[in-house]
Design a protein around this motif. Structure first.
Motif, PDB file in Angstrom:
ATOM      1  N   GLU A   1      -9.582  -2.026  -4.697  1.00 33.71           N
ATOM      2  CA  GLU A   1     -10.731  -2.397  -3.888  1.00 33.71           C
ATOM      3  C   GLU A   1     -10.746  -3.882  -3.540  1.00 33.71           C
ATOM      4  N   VAL A   2     -10.299  -4.725  -4.463  1.00 41.05           N
ATOM      5  CA  VAL A   2     -10.306  -6.161  -4.206  1.00 41.05           C
ATOM      6  C   VAL A   2      -9.400  -6.521  -3.033  1.00 41.05           C
ATOM      7  N   LYS A   3      -8.252  -5.866  -2.931  1.00 44.59           N
ATOM      8  CA  LYS A   3      -7.295  -6.261  -1.895  1.00 44.59           C
ATOM      9  C   LYS A   3      -6.662  -5.094  -1.137  1.00 44.59           C
ATOM     10  N   LEU A   4      -6.098  -4.123  -1.851  1.00 46.76           N
ATOM     11  CA  LEU A   4      -5.190  -3.173  -1.211  1.00 46.76           C
ATOM     12  C   LEU A   4      -5.850  -2.338  -0.127  1.00 46.76           C
ATOM     13  N   PHE A   5      -7.093  -1.887  -0.354  1.00 49.23           N
ATOM     14  CA  PHE A   5      -7.764  -1.075   0.653  1.00 49.23           C
ATOM     15  C   PHE A   5      -8.246  -1.887   1.852  1.00 49.23           C
ATOM     16  N   LYS A   6      -8.097  -3.196   1.809  1.00 45.00           N
ATOM     17  CA  LYS A   6      -8.492  -4.052   2.934  1.00 45.00           C
ATOM     18  C   LYS A   6      -7.335  -4.337   3.891  1.00 45.00           C
TER      19      LYS A   6
ATOM     20  N   ILE B   1       0.853  -1.189   0.000  1.00 47.39           N
ATOM     21  CA  ILE B   1       0.000   0.000   0.000  1.00 47.39           C
ATOM     22  C   ILE B   1       0.887   1.236   0.000  1.00 47.39           C
ATOM     23  N   GLY B   2       0.284   2.410  -0.096  1.00 47.33           N
ATOM     24  CA  GLY B   2       1.063   3.625  -0.233  1.00 47.33           C
ATOM     25  C   GLY B   2       1.548   3.802  -1.657  1.00 47.33           C
ATOM     26  N   MET B   3       2.486   4.693  -1.838  1.00 43.60           N
ATOM     27  CA  MET B   3       2.996   4.989  -3.174  1.00 43.60           C
ATOM     28  C   MET B   3       3.686   3.783  -3.798  1.00 43.60           C
ATOM     29  N   ILE B   4       4.500   3.089  -3.000  1.00 47.65           N
ATOM     30  CA  ILE B   4       5.188   1.912  -3.547  1.00 47.65           C
ATOM     31  C   ILE B   4       4.180   0.815  -3.865  1.00 47.65           C
TER      32      ILE B   4
ATOM     33  N   ARG C   1      -0.939   1.832  12.546  1.00 53.05           N
ATOM     34  CA  ARG C   1      -0.670   3.262  12.355  1.00 53.05           C
ATOM     35  C   ARG C   1       0.004   3.512  10.997  1.00 53.05           C
ATOM     36  N   MET C   2       1.036   2.733  10.698  1.00 55.22           N
ATOM     37  CA  MET C   2       1.751   2.916   9.435  1.00 55.22           C
ATOM     38  C   MET C   2       0.861   2.594   8.243  1.00 55.22           C
ATOM     39  N   ALA C   3       0.025   1.571   8.376  1.00 58.44           N
ATOM     40  CA  ALA C   3      -0.867   1.200   7.277  1.00 58.44           C
ATOM     41  C   ALA C   3      -1.899   2.291   7.024  1.00 58.44           C
ATOM     42  N   GLY C   4      -2.375   2.927   8.095  1.00 57.88           N
ATOM     43  CA  GLY C   4      -3.326   4.019   7.924  1.00 57.88           C
ATOM     44  C   GLY C   4      -2.718   5.167   7.146  1.00 57.88           C
ATOM     45  N   GLU C   5      -1.463   5.481   7.434  1.00 61.67           N
ATOM     46  CA  GLU C   5      -0.775   6.553   6.719  1.00 61.67           C
ATOM     47  C   GLU C   5      -0.616   6.200   5.245  1.00 61.67           C
ATOM     48  N   ARG C   6      -0.248   4.961   4.975  1.00 61.68           N
ATOM     49  CA  ARG C   6      -0.011   4.566   3.587  1.00 61.68           C
ATOM     50  C   ARG C   6      -1.319   4.410   2.818  1.00 61.68           C
ATOM     51  N   GLN C   7      -2.358   3.971   3.498  1.00 64.62           N
ATOM     52  CA  GLN C   7      -3.634   3.849   2.799  1.00 64.62           C
ATOM     53  C   GLN C   7      -4.142   5.224   2.368  1.00 64.62           C
TER      54      GLN C   7
ATOM     55  N   LEU D   1      -2.502   5.967  -0.785  1.00 64.00           N
ATOM     56  CA  LEU D   1      -3.076   5.167  -1.864  1.00 64.00           C
ATOM     57  C   LEU D   1      -4.403   5.770  -2.325  1.00 64.00           C
ATOM     58  N   ARG D   2      -5.206   6.276  -1.392  1.00 65.60           N
ATOM     59  CA  ARG D   2      -6.438   6.964  -1.760  1.00 65.60           C
ATOM     60  C   ARG D   2      -6.132   8.199  -2.605  1.00 65.60           C
ATOM     61  N   THR D   3      -5.065   8.894  -2.259  1.00 66.60           N
ATOM     62  CA  THR D   3      -4.670  10.070  -3.031  1.00 66.60           C
ATOM     63  C   THR D   3      -4.293   9.684  -4.453  1.00 66.60           C
ATOM     64  N   VAL D   4      -3.578   8.570  -4.606  1.00 64.13           N
ATOM     65  CA  VAL D   4      -3.232   8.082  -5.944  1.00 64.13           C
ATOM     66  C   VAL D   4      -4.502   7.835  -6.750  1.00 64.13           C
ATOM     67  N   LEU D   5      -5.472   7.169  -6.138  1.00 66.00           N
ATOM     68  CA  LEU D   5      -6.729   6.881  -6.827  1.00 66.00           C
ATOM     69  C   LEU D   5      -7.453   8.167  -7.192  1.00 66.00           C
TER      70      LEU D   5
END
Length: 220
Positions: free
Chosen positions: A182-187, A139-142, A199-205, A208-212
């Motif tokens: 939606e199938v995987k990454l946002f879960k 998740i995140g930019m990478i 905490r780190m996953a929340g930041e990266r998600q 990822l929302r910004t990318v979308l």
């Protein structure tokens, strides 16, 4: 041992010697989303999480180095078996290095349960840290970069030009990279195993929302 491997091994300090012994076995195949760079990123995530959560760092290093030790394509029918195959391989490699049975069992369990496809719950702190650290790299930019890279590798389209967000069709991440969000990454963030991982996953998600959001602005 190649000069490049020695240089990469230094990134796994203080276990550079272990990395020199295992790197060639852990970065197999030609998948650029599961290469040495991925192992280094996961190791850095592990070190951050271990500093907060505890756990045996030596076991964690071996688990990071070997968690993708058997290359199985994302669309292969035996994809769900990849982590079991990697765990079995790790057992043999660590036994040859003289590791104790409890240490080998701990590393193998962490490798076995790290996989999203396997769907197995991690039971030790090392296994929970490895699962979180590996999924943070999805998740995140990478994570966005890896998603589109894998889609290209497997011959998928970027998105459905008529319905990119699947408002009026079933999600199909085998056909469209964007559907994989939606199938995987946002879960992944909701299923983090550790407090630091959440905490780190929340930041990266959020990234990822910004990318979308930015992508949709450009294709709308």
């Amino acid at each position: 041992m190649t000069q490049a491997t020695s240089v990469f091994a230094a990134a796994f300090a203080p276990f550079a010697d272990l990395a020199q012994a295992l790197l060639a076995e852990g970065a197999t195949g030609d998948d650029g989303s599961h290469d040495v760079a991925h192992l280094i990123r996961v190791w850095r995530n592990v070190c951050r999480l271990q500093a907060e959560e505890g756990g045996d760092l030596r076991r964690l290093c071996a688990a990071v180095l070997l968690h993708d030790g058997v290359a199985v394509e994302k669309n292969a029918p035996n994809r769900a078996s990849a982590s079991r195959l990697a765990a079995d391989k790790a057992r043999g490699l660590l036994a040859r290095l003289g590791w104790s049975a409890p240490d080998i069992d701990a590393v193998a369990h962490a490798i076995l349960t790290h996989s999203f496809s396997a769907g197995l719950p991690p039971e030790t702190i090392e296994a929970k840290i490895l699962q979180d650290a590996d999924r943070l790299d999805a998740i995140g930019m990478i994570g966005a970069a890896r998603c589109f890279y894998i889609a290209g590798r497997l011959g998928s389209g970027l998105y459905d030009p008529l319905d990119p967000l699947a408002h009026n069709r079933p999600l199909d991440d085998k056909a469209f990279a964007l559907d994989h969000f939606e199938v995987k990454l946002f879960k992944l963030a909701a299923n983090a195993q550790t407090e630091g991982g959440r905490r780190m996953a929340g930041e990266r998600q959020a990234r990822l929302r910004t990318v979308l959001d930015m992508l949709m602005q450009e294709i709308a």
